[in-house]
Scaffold this active site. Structure first.
Site, mmCIF file in Angstrom:
data_model
loop_
_atom_site.group_PDB
_atom_site.id
_atom_site.type_symbol
_atom_site.label_atom_id
_atom_site.label_comp_id
_atom_site.label_asym_id
_atom_site.label_seq_id
_atom_site.Cartn_x
_atom_site.Cartn_y
_atom_site.Cartn_z
ATOM 1 N N TYR A 1 -15.481 6.030 6.954
ATOM 2 C CA TYR A 1 -14.448 7.050 7.494
ATOM 3 C C TYR A 1 -14.606 7.270 8.932
ATOM 4 O O TYR A 1 -13.738 7.357 9.858
ATOM 5 C CB TYR A 1 -14.083 8.042 6.571
ATOM 6 C CG TYR A 1 -12.931 8.670 6.919
ATOM 7 C CD1 TYR A 1 -11.615 8.298 6.658
ATOM 8 C CD2 TYR A 1 -12.967 10.027 7.821
ATOM 9 C CE1 TYR A 1 -10.495 8.812 6.969
ATOM 10 C CE2 TYR A 1 -11.901 10.753 8.019
ATOM 11 C CZ TYR A 1 -10.373 10.311 7.535
ATOM 12 O OH TYR A 1 -9.291 11.048 7.792
ATOM 13 N N SER B 1 -8.684 11.550 13.447
ATOM 14 C CA SER B 1 -9.432 12.618 12.896
ATOM 15 C C SER B 1 -10.197 13.394 13.526
ATOM 16 O O SER B 1 -10.799 12.945 14.534
ATOM 17 C CB SER B 1 -9.960 12.131 11.444
ATOM 18 O OG SER B 1 -10.953 13.178 10.758
HETATM 19 N N1 LIG Z 1 -5.510 14.885 5.129
HETATM 20 C C1 LIG Z 1 -6.472 15.195 6.038
HETATM 21 O O1 LIG Z 1 -7.246 15.988 5.860
HETATM 22 C C2 LIG Z 1 -6.382 14.200 7.316
HETATM 23 C C3 LIG Z 1 -7.689 14.730 8.272
HETATM 24 C C4 LIG Z 1 -7.682 13.731 9.345
HETATM 25 C C5 LIG Z 1 -6.866 12.563 9.201
HETATM 26 N N2 LIG Z 1 -6.132 12.219 8.137
HETATM 27 C C6 LIG Z 1 -5.533 10.939 8.582
HETATM 28 O O2 LIG Z 1 -4.190 11.064 8.448
HETATM 29 C C7 LIG Z 1 -3.534 9.704 8.021
HETATM 30 C C8 LIG Z 1 -2.560 10.163 6.749
HETATM 31 O O3 LIG Z 1 -3.190 10.807 5.895
HETATM 32 P P1 LIG Z 1 -2.692 11.826 4.768
HETATM 33 O O4 LIG Z 1 -3.455 13.022 5.087
HETATM 34 O O5 LIG Z 1 -1.146 11.830 4.957
HETATM 35 O O6 LIG Z 1 -3.339 11.187 3.244
HETATM 36 P P2 LIG Z 1 -2.117 10.639 2.240
HETATM 37 O O7 LIG Z 1 -3.349 9.903 1.280
HETATM 38 O O8 LIG Z 1 -1.274 11.662 1.925
HETATM 39 O O9 LIG Z 1 -1.411 9.412 2.821
HETATM 40 C C9 LIG Z 1 -2.006 8.234 3.327
HETATM 41 C C10 LIG Z 1 -0.781 7.174 2.969
HETATM 42 O O10 LIG Z 1 -1.525 5.876 3.325
HETATM 43 C C11 LIG Z 1 -0.991 4.652 2.531
HETATM 44 N N3 LIG Z 1 -1.974 3.610 2.496
HETATM 45 C C12 LIG Z 1 -3.263 3.693 2.144
HETATM 46 N N4 LIG Z 1 -3.584 2.349 2.368
HETATM 47 C C13 LIG Z 1 -2.665 1.851 2.805
HETATM 48 C C14 LIG Z 1 -2.486 0.170 2.820
HETATM 49 N N5 LIG Z 1 -3.367 -0.725 2.760
HETATM 50 N N6 LIG Z 1 -1.302 -0.122 3.591
HETATM 51 C C15 LIG Z 1 -0.193 0.899 3.786
HETATM 52 N N7 LIG Z 1 -0.237 2.073 3.475
HETATM 53 C C16 LIG Z 1 -1.543 2.508 2.896
HETATM 54 C C17 LIG Z 1 -1.076 5.686 1.382
HETATM 55 O O11 LIG Z 1 -0.422 4.985 0.231
HETATM 56 C C18 LIG Z 1 -0.519 7.057 1.467
HETATM 57 O O12 LIG Z 1 0.561 7.244 1.272
HETATM 58 C C19 LIG Z 1 -4.734 9.035 7.444
HETATM 59 O O13 LIG Z 1 -4.976 8.030 8.413
HETATM 60 C C20 LIG Z 1 -5.865 9.733 7.560
HETATM 61 O O14 LIG Z 1 -7.195 9.252 7.498
HETATM 62 C C21 LIG Z 1 -5.824 13.122 7.401
#
Ligand SMILES: NC(=O)c1ccc[n+]([C@@H]2O[C@H](COP(=O)([O-])OP(=O)(O)OC[C@H]3O[C@@H](n4cnc5c(N)ncnc54)[C@H](O)[C@@H]3O)[C@@H](O)[C@H]2O)c1
Length: 253
Positions: A157, A142
């Protein structure tokens, strides 16, 4: 389908979420066979149907990516179905509610899902890549893996995402001379359920996040997916130990 990943097997975790789903579809569009995992069985099945409707070969396994047994089951099923693993997008993650951010259980769970899961995935993925003589991994960090600026502060986080980059660099160096590249992607604020959850905290937070990037908009999950595809592709053949920022200019400020 012809493409950058023709004949290659790619695993994607968090594949029921916004970035994981976009990643799965982007790798599949480049000809990959895709193995999907998510805690949410319904959403990971939906992603699998989308990949299939695009003409891709896919397997979907629901499980908790922070548990060794579930990770092993997922990757064993991948090898049984497709014969090996070439690339991995280790992407599952959570954030935490502001009012519980200093609770020990919240801190531990955030580290388990965001960090320990990536160690567990690589523990089983790398031996498969060594058998192939080649591999590429993209772990999701991130902008919070590089800087601490976030309003509201997200201590667990931010700590987890910094640690993702440390784990990535150490693993990249360990396997650099064995033809396995390991990189990270650092998304800025990206349209997703996770961001909806943070925006729901208050109207002021929602407005701030919408205007977080100097480019003046949220990132789309497909824009993160393209970064992951590039890092895992042969187009990035001399790139390892790198944290690729896709954030509309936020970290550059
Ligand atoms: N969306 C943002 O702004 C953003 C920014 C920086 C980093 N990220 C990172 O990107 C990645 C994806 O996030 P996203 O934005 O698609 O969010 P999202 O919430 O849409 O997707 C995250 C997915 O991870 C799954 N998950 C959570 N806990 C789990 C577990 N214990 N076992 C298996 N699966 C699990 C959830 O069910 C979900 O489908 C994450 O690592 C997040 O930290 C997101």
């Amino acid at each position: 389908m012809a493409g950058l990943f023709e004949g290659k097997v790619v695993t994607v975790t968090g594949a029921g979420g916004a970035i994981g789903r976009a990643g799965a579809l982007a790798f599949a569009a480049e000809g990959a066979m895709i193995a999907l995992s998510d805690l949410n069985s319904q959403s990971v099945e939906e992603t699998a149907h989308l990949v299939e409707s695009q003409g891709g070969q896919v397997i979907a396994i629901a499980g908790d990516i922070s548990l060794d047994a579930d990770v092993q089951r997922f990757l064993d099923a991948t090898v049984a179905k497709f014969g090996g693993i070439d690339c991995a997008f280790n992407n599952a993650g959570i954030t935490h509610p502001d009012d519980h951010k200093w609770e020990e259980s919240v801190f531990r769970r955030t580290l388990e899902i965001n960090l320990i899961s990536q160690m567990l995935c690589m523990k089983y993925q790398i031996p498969q890549m060594l058998k192939r003589g080649k591999g590429a991994i993209c772990n999701t960090s991130s902008t919070q893996g590089l800087i601490g600026t976030m309003d509201p502060p997200l201590p667990a986080y931010t700590a987890s995402k910094h640690a993702v980059i440390g784990l990535m660099k150490s693993t990249a160096l360990e396997y650099a001379n064995r033809n396995i590249r390991v990189n990270a992607i650092c998304p800025g604020v990206t349209r997703s359920a996770m961001v909806d959850q943070v925006m729901a905290m208050s109207e002021a937070i929602r407005r701030r996040l919408e205007n977080y990037a100097p480019m003046g908009r949220l990132c789309e999950p497909e824009e993160i997916a393209q970064g992951a595809v590039w890092l895992c592709s042969d187009k990035a053949s001399f790139v390892t130990g790198h944290a690729l920022v896709v954030d509309g200019g936020f970290v550059a400020q």
